[in-house]
Enzyme design. Structure first.
Site: not given
Ligand code: NAP
Ligand code: GLV
Length: 325
Positions: A267, A238, A286
């Site tokens: 965005e 993000r 994005h």
């Molecule tokens: P996820 O599985 O929840 O992974 C997030 C990781 O961040 C977890 O390991 C979490 O730790 C860690 N975290 C959270 N808060 C933190 C902090 N304050 N300090 C350090 N580590 C922290 O989520 P995901 O499915 O991988 O997705 C991650 C993010 O990618 C989404 O929230 C979204 O914003 C973004 N995204 C973007 C796109 C795009 O189109 N560009 C697509 C999909 C996702 P814990 O394991 O301890 O909870």
């Molecule tokens: C995309 O950015 C998502 O969070 O799924």
């Protein structure tokens, strides 16, 4: 009376057809224009269920007027666009679409890393604008990816999928996360480091965190100055996690070497944004999860969550209030 569902963007009939028999469906019938706020507010006053995108800011003022609302199903894994606290306080469930987009987003993230390291967009411009006159030893030279150190900030689902791809490129892997991931450390051979240390040793830094009050502006000038002059920063998480003004200064003054960005504080990013003027920035609109199959899966999962919530069952992807606080 059938429960009312409002959908904030045109979705394919193959996805919503399933809902038509049991629910009264209303939908913002545009693909490229987000629903205006006044329309959304009126629709939310009537709706029992809302299916929205990350483009809709579902804040407290909208939530408190949505007197019939039982569930907000976001078609995204990130849910920083929704005031989960306000919704939960009023007994409104919030759901997201984790998992189904993990591999697709990791593909895009690694692709952006390669494109930025090897200056692919710049090279294409060079060719298409007729600047390519000859092969030359140091022309359009970039950074090697193979054998380099990749630092992943946020080793969650996508961070881990990214690490698996990086292993295929013989990269050394390090990560920072709020909790240690001992299993992944063993399986992937990835080492835990403090954020400061990770920034110092990494050739590539990928941000894979959710945007929360704790992660907002986590990477500012102080952190950028810890990075190598040759380092590449990739953000497909993000926009608000990296301070864009600081990033612009760091890239312009070669504090770091380049950045690849799929996400922005605002965005769509304004076309006159200073970051877009720099040759060492690769930008995308994005598109992390944008494969046909994955977007259809995300829509399907959002609909499943909606149906479960409206049927009084616990939805499969309920966002828990204290999980990311
Ligand atoms: P996820 O599985 O929840 O992974 C997030 C990781 O961040 C977890 O390991 C979490 O730790 C860690 N975290 C959270 N808060 C933190 C902090 N304050 N300090 C350090 N580590 C922290 O989520 P995901 O499915 O991988 O997705 C991650 C993010 O990618 C989404 O929230 C979204 O914003 C973004 N995204 C973007 C796109 C795009 O189109 N560009 C697509 C999909 C996702 P814990 O394991 O301890 O909870
Ligand atoms: C995309 O950015 C998502 O969070 O799924």
């Amino acid at each position: 009376m059938r429960p009312k569902i409002y959908i904030t963007r045109k979705l394919p009939e193959q996805i919503i057809g399933d809902l038509r028999g049991d629910y009264d469906i209303r939908m913002w019938d545009e693909e490229e224009i987000p629903v205006p706020l006044d329309v959304l507010e009126e629709e939310m006053k009537e709706a029992d269920g809302l299916l929205c995108l990350l483009t809709e800011q579902i804040d407290e003022s909208l939530i408190e007027r949505a007197v019939n609302l039982k569930i907000i199903a976001n078609m995204a894994v990130g849910h920083n666009n929704i005031d989960v606290h306000s919704a939960t306080k009023r007994g409104i469930m919030v759901t997201n679409t984790p998992g189904v987009l993990t591999e697709t987003t990791a593909d895009l993230t690694f692709g952006l890393l390669l494109a930025t390291a090897r200056r692919m967009m710049e090279a294409e411009d060079y060719l298409k604008s007729g600047k390519w006159k000859t092969w030359s030893p140091m022309q359009l030279t970039g950074q090697d990816v193979h054998g380099a150190t990749l630092g992943i900030i946020g080793l969650g689902r996508i961070g881990e999928a990214l690490a698996k791809r990086a292993k295929g490129f013989d990269m050394n892997l390090v990560y920072f996360n709020r909790s240690r991931k001992y299993e992944q450390e063993k399986e992937l051979g990835i080492d835990y480091l403090s954020l400061e240390k990770l920034l110092q040793v990494s050739d590539f830094v990928c941000v894979m965190l959710p945007l929360t009050p704790e992660t907002a502006s986590m990477i500012g000038m102080k952190q950028l100055k810890l990075m190598k002059e040759t380092a590449v920063l990739i953000n497909t998480a993000r926009g608000g996690i990296i301070d864009e003004k600081a990033l612009y200064e760091a890239l312009k003054n070669r504090v770091i070497w380049a950045a690849g960005l799929d996400v922005f504080e605002e965005e769509p990013v304004p076309v006159d944004h200073p970051l877009l003027t720099l040759p060492n920035v690769v930008t995308l609109p994005h598109i992390g999860s944008a494969s046909i199959a994955t977007r259809l899966k995300m829509a399907t999962v959002a609909v499943q969550n909606l149906k479960e919530g409206l049927a009084g069952e616990p939805p499969r992807n309920l966002v828990l209030l204290n999980k990311e606080k």
